[in-house]
Design a protein around this motif. Structure first.
Motif, PDB file in Angstrom:
ATOM      1  N   ARG A 160       0.822  -1.227   0.000  1.00 29.22           N
ATOM      2  CA  ARG A 160       0.000   0.000   0.000  1.00 29.22           C
ATOM      3  C   ARG A 160       0.849   1.268   0.000  1.00 29.22           C
ATOM      4  O   ARG A 160       0.487   2.263  -0.584  1.00 29.22           O
ATOM      5  N   GLN A 161       1.956   1.239   0.736  1.00 30.58           N
ATOM      6  CA  GLN A 161       2.829   2.421   0.843  1.00 30.58           C
ATOM      7  C   GLN A 161       2.029   3.665   1.230  1.00 30.58           C
ATOM      8  O   GLN A 161       2.251   4.754   0.699  1.00 30.58           O
ATOM      9  N   ASN A 162       1.101   3.513   2.171  1.00 25.16           N
ATOM     10  CA  ASN A 162       0.235   4.643   2.553  1.00 25.16           C
ATOM     11  C   ASN A 162       0.877   5.514   3.656  1.00 25.16           C
ATOM     12  O   ASN A 162       0.262   5.822   4.668  1.00 25.16           O
ATOM     13  N   TRP A 163       2.115   5.898   3.422  1.00 26.29           N
ATOM     14  CA  TRP A 163       2.859   6.721   4.378  1.00 26.29           C
ATOM     15  C   TRP A 163       2.187   8.074   4.601  1.00 26.29           C
ATOM     16  O   TRP A 163       2.086   8.552   5.735  1.00 26.29           O
ATOM     17  N   GLN A 164       1.782   8.692   3.477  1.00 28.55           N
ATOM     18  CA  GLN A 164       1.233  10.049   3.602  1.00 28.55           C
ATOM     19  C   GLN A 164      -0.020  10.066   4.459  1.00 28.55           C
ATOM     20  O   GLN A 164      -0.194  10.955   5.289  1.00 28.55           O
ATOM     21  N   GLU A 165      -0.886   9.077   4.255  1.00 30.69           N
ATOM     22  CA  GLU A 165      -2.107   9.020   5.071  1.00 30.69           C
ATOM     23  C   GLU A 165      -1.763   8.763   6.537  1.00 30.69           C
ATOM     24  O   GLU A 165      -2.386   9.318   7.445  1.00 30.69           O
ATOM     25  N   ALA A 166      -0.789   7.918   6.750  1.00 35.07           N
ATOM     26  CA  ALA A 166      -0.393   7.595   8.129  1.00 35.07           C
ATOM     27  C   ALA A 166       0.087   8.868   8.840  1.00 35.07           C
ATOM     28  O   ALA A 166      -0.313   9.163   9.967  1.00 35.07           O
ATOM     29  N   ILE A 167       0.928   9.624   8.133  1.00 42.97           N
ATOM     30  CA  ILE A 167       1.473  10.847   8.732  1.00 42.97           C
ATOM     31  C   ILE A 167       0.358  11.868   8.972  1.00 42.97           C
ATOM     32  O   ILE A 167       0.283  12.486  10.047  1.00 42.97           O
ATOM     33  N   ALA A 168      -0.525  11.996   7.976  1.00 40.85           N
ATOM     34  CA  ALA A 168      -1.634  12.960   8.124  1.00 40.85           C
ATOM     35  C   ALA A 168      -2.509  12.582   9.319  1.00 40.85           C
ATOM     36  O   ALA A 168      -2.925  13.457  10.099  1.00 40.85           O
ATOM     37  N   SER A 169      -2.754  11.288   9.493  1.00 43.84           N
ATOM     38  CA  SER A 169      -3.649  10.883  10.588  1.00 43.84           C
ATOM     39  C   SER A 169      -2.989  11.141  11.954  1.00 43.84           C
ATOM     40  O   SER A 169      -3.661  11.494  12.923  1.00 43.84           O
ATOM     41  N   ALA A 170      -1.682  11.000  12.031  1.00 43.98           N
ATOM     42  CA  ALA A 170      -0.988  11.279  13.294  1.00 43.98           C
ATOM     43  C   ALA A 170      -0.947  12.784  13.565  1.00 43.98           C
ATOM     44  O   ALA A 170      -1.071  13.233  14.703  1.00 43.98           O
ATOM     45  N   ARG A 171      -0.778  13.540  12.482  1.00 45.84           N
ATOM     46  CA  ARG A 171      -0.760  15.014  12.598  1.00 45.84           C
ATOM     47  C   ARG A 171      -2.055  15.536  13.224  1.00 45.84           C
ATOM     48  O   ARG A 171      -2.044  16.391  14.098  1.00 45.84           O
ATOM     49  N   ILE A 172      -3.162  15.008  12.685  1.00 46.09           N
ATOM     50  CA  ILE A 172      -4.481  15.453  13.166  1.00 46.09           C
ATOM     51  C   ILE A 172      -4.571  15.254  14.672  1.00 46.09           C
ATOM     52  O   ILE A 172      -5.137  16.066  15.395  1.00 46.09           O
ATOM     53  N   LYS A 173      -3.958  14.180  15.135  1.00 49.39           N
ATOM     54  CA  LYS A 173      -4.000  13.886  16.584  1.00 49.39           C
ATOM     55  C   LYS A 173      -2.895  14.606  17.345  1.00 49.39           C
ATOM     56  O   LYS A 173      -2.670  14.324  18.520  1.00 49.39           O
ATOM     57  N   ASN A 174      -2.153  15.471  16.622  1.00 47.57           N
ATOM     58  CA  ASN A 174      -1.075  16.219  17.258  1.00 47.57           C
ATOM     59  C   ASN A 174       0.030  15.328  17.801  1.00 47.57           C
ATOM     60  O   ASN A 174       0.674  15.648  18.809  1.00 47.57           O
ATOM     61  N   GLN A 175       0.239  14.195  17.150  1.00 53.59           N
ATOM     62  CA  GLN A 175       1.241  13.260  17.659  1.00 53.59           C
ATOM     63  C   GLN A 175       2.630  13.612  17.146  1.00 53.59           C
ATOM     64  O   GLN A 175       2.781  14.115  16.029  1.00 53.59           O
ATOM     65  N   ARG A 176       3.626  13.318  17.969  1.00 54.32           N
ATOM     66  CA  ARG A 176       5.017  13.455  17.518  1.00 54.32           C
ATOM     67  C   ARG A 176       5.411  12.168  16.792  1.00 54.32           C
ATOM     68  O   ARG A 176       5.251  11.075  17.323  1.00 54.32           O
ATOM     69  N   ILE A 177       5.931  12.352  15.565  1.00 58.62           N
ATOM     70  CA  ILE A 177       6.070  11.214  14.650  1.00 58.62           C
ATOM     71  C   ILE A 177       7.537  10.840  14.439  1.00 58.62           C
ATOM     72  O   ILE A 177       8.390  11.707  14.254  1.00 58.62           O
ATOM     73  N   GLY A 178       7.801   9.527  14.416  1.00 58.45           N
ATOM     74  CA  GLY A 178       9.103   9.000  13.993  1.00 58.45           C
ATOM     75  C   GLY A 178       8.916   8.127  12.764  1.00 58.45           C
ATOM     76  O   GLY A 178       7.902   7.446  12.629  1.00 58.45           O
ATOM     77  N   ILE A 179       9.900   8.191  11.859  1.00 52.79           N
ATOM     78  CA  ILE A 179       9.831   7.405  10.623  1.00 52.79           C
ATOM     79  C   ILE A 179      11.062   6.503  10.561  1.00 52.79           C
ATOM     80  O   ILE A 179      12.193   6.974  10.718  1.00 52.79           O
ATOM     81  N   LEU A 180      10.838   5.221  10.317  1.00 50.42           N
ATOM     82  CA  LEU A 180      11.937   4.267  10.199  1.00 50.42           C
ATOM     83  C   LEU A 180      11.800   3.631   8.816  1.00 50.42           C
ATOM     84  O   LEU A 180      10.975   2.732   8.615  1.00 50.42           O
ATOM     85  N   SER A 181      12.555   4.165   7.854  1.00 48.55           N
ATOM     86  CA  SER A 181      12.364   3.732   6.466  1.00 48.55           C
ATOM     87  C   SER A 181      13.632   3.984   5.666  1.00 48.55           C
ATOM     88  O   SER A 181      14.581   4.591   6.156  1.00 48.55           O
ATOM     89  N   SER A 182      13.596   3.562   4.401  1.00 51.21           N
ATOM     90  CA  SER A 182      14.700   3.896   3.490  1.00 51.21           C
ATOM     91  C   SER A 182      14.705   5.408   3.261  1.00 51.21           C
ATOM     92  O   SER A 182      13.685   6.078   3.465  1.00 51.21           O
ATOM     93  N   LYS A 183      15.848   5.901   2.788  1.00 54.18           N
ATOM     94  CA  LYS A 183      15.976   7.315   2.481  1.00 54.18           C
ATOM     95  C   LYS A 183      15.063   7.655   1.288  1.00 54.18           C
ATOM     96  O   LYS A 183      14.459   8.715   1.245  1.00 54.18           O
ATOM     97  N   MET A 184      14.961   6.697   0.378  1.00 51.25           N
ATOM     98  CA  MET A 184      14.109   6.918  -0.792  1.00 51.25           C
ATOM     99  C   MET A 184      12.673   7.221  -0.353  1.00 51.25           C
ATOM    100  O   MET A 184      12.050   8.149  -0.867  1.00 51.25           O
ATOM    101  N   ILE A 185      12.177   6.472   0.612  1.00 49.13           N
ATOM    102  CA  ILE A 185      10.805   6.691   1.082  1.00 49.13           C
ATOM    103  C   ILE A 185      10.695   8.021   1.829  1.00 49.13           C
ATOM    104  O   ILE A 185       9.834   8.846   1.516  1.00 49.13           O
ATOM    105  N   SER A 186      11.592   8.270   2.782  1.00 47.42           N
ATOM    106  CA  SER A 186      11.425   9.489   3.603  1.00 47.42           C
ATOM    107  C   SER A 186      11.655  10.757   2.775  1.00 47.42           C
ATOM    108  O   SER A 186      10.991  11.771   2.991  1.00 47.42           O
ATOM    109  N   ASP A 187      12.577  10.692   1.790  1.00 51.93           N
ATOM    110  CA  ASP A 187      12.820  11.874   0.952  1.00 51.93           C
ATOM    111  C   ASP A 187      11.590  12.267   0.147  1.00 51.93           C
ATOM    112  O   ASP A 187      11.416  13.435  -0.202  1.00 51.93           O
TER     113      ASP A 187
END
Ligand code: TXA
Ligand code: MG
Length: 346
Positions: A244-271
């Motif tokens: 699915r690679q639904n990173w953007q939705e995951a980040i958006a959903s955490a943002r809405i909740k005002n959560q502090r987010i960590g990402i553990l992924s390849s550089k290609m994905i995070s860039d």
């Protein structure tokens, strides 16, 4: 209590003395760091359980320097063992044999009739085993439940005040614990996946089983250690489905909740992600290489676990569960308590 020392791999004299005195010495291997003690000394072995906070029903791996070190302990030596050892030792493969009763303290095997052995691929540690003249028990040198240590500093962070010292061998090569193969059953069965894959083994010995619990969470694991919560940071972890690679939705959903987010992924994905400044990224690889991701996984989990102020959620990259992906996903699933981010989630 005093802090354990850090010894260079080329000066083992104090480490050898400590092992011979029944004390705890952490050692590097090609997989992760081990918490070493004289496997023939019951009191020393008890200290290992205590230092880690390890449940007493979880048996230990005995680390040896050469195949002939097995002779005093192994009861039934299956024919295929010779071929496996010649091919994979030294290396990231642990073998379970029937133990000659009474030849090792019962704590080593948690009272069981089998015992696991491995020859690690690390010169300083092989030297420590040879020079101390002792087989060494060596569970991963972390506090029970935490990610295994892949650097000497990880070891000192968890156990510094409880050990004599750690032999510093730099960052470990593989990054995940060894494959555990049970040779007391026919066909042999993988109880814990690691860098030696089912395919690697099948090429050498033919049919190999996989503990059903590795593919079906409702099955009870045959290796006691696999039932415990493991590799778990204190922050919530969610997996991002590689299809699915639904990173953007995951980040958006955490943002809405005002959560502090960590990402553990390849550089290609995070860039490729539109990340706010306060999102903390730890890259496991450049473009999704599985061996690099295995190498960095535990460092990444530890790093994100220690960010201050504390993160609320960590999103982690997943891979297809085949070949090396079986081992990677086994650890990632445990760290995430099996939870994927599902699109449309609150
Ligand atoms: O790569 C490794 O294997 C590292 C390095 C230091 O060698 N060691 C390691 O040890 O990961 P530990 O204790 O953290 O994990 C050993 C695993 C546990 O899941 C334990 O239950 C299983 O192996 N095990 C050990 N002896 C066993 C036995 N006789 N029967 C079934 N499972 C066994
Ligand atoms: Mg462990």
């Amino acid at each position: 209590m005093t802090q354990g020392k850090k010894w260079e791999g080329n000066d083992l004299s104090e480490a050898i003395k400590a092992i011979q005195a029944g004390e705890l010495v952490a050692f590097p291997t090609e997989t992760v760091y081990g918490l070493g003690a004289d496997a023939t000394n019951s009191e020393a072995v008890k200290k290992v359980f205590k230092a880690k906070g390890r449940p007493l029903d979880n048996p230990l791996i005995v680390h040896i320097a050469t195949p002939s070190d097995l002779t005093p302990y192994v009861l039934n030596f299956p024919k295929i063992a010779e071929r496996i050892m010649a091919h994979f030792w030294p290396g990231p493969l642990t073998l379970i044999f029937d133990l000659i009763p009474g030849t090792l303290p019962p704590e080593v095997t948690a009272g069981g009739s089998t015992c696991s052995f491995r020859i690690p691929k690390h010169e300083a540690t092989l030297e420590l085993i040879r020079k101390s003249g002792k087989p060494l028990v060596g569970p991963s040198a972390n506090t029970s439940g935490k990610p295994s240590p892949t650097t000497a500093d990880h070891v000192l962070h968890d156990l510094g005040e409880r050990i004599s010292g750690v032999v510093d061998g730099g960052q470990t090569e593989v990054g995940l614990e060894s494959t555990v193969l049970d040779l007391t059953v026919n066909p042999p069965m993988i109880l814990r996946p690691g860098a030696v894959t089912p395919k690697d083994l099948e090429k050498i010995i033919g049919e190999v089983g996989l503990d059903p619990h590795l593919m079906n969470e409702t099955e009870k694991p045959k290796s006691p250690g696999m039932k415990y919560k493991h590799y778990a940071p204190s922050v919530e972890v969610k997996m991002i489905d590689f299809n699915r690679q639904n990173w953007q939705e995951a980040i958006a959903s955490a943002r809405i909740k005002n959560q502090r987010i960590g990402i553990l992924s390849s550089k290609m994905i995070s860039d490729a992600l539109p990340l706010a400044e306060d999102v903390v990224v730890f890259n496991l690889s450049d473009t999704g290489e599985l061996d690099q991701s295995m190498h960095q996984l535990f460092s990444g989990l530890r790093y994100l676990d220690q960010v201050t102020p504390k993160l609320d959620i960590i999103f982690i990259e997943t891979f297809k569960e085949e070949e090396l992906g079986i081992a990677y996903m086994n650890r990632v699933r445990k760290s995430a308590n099996q939870q994927y981010f599902i699109s449309g989630e609150e």
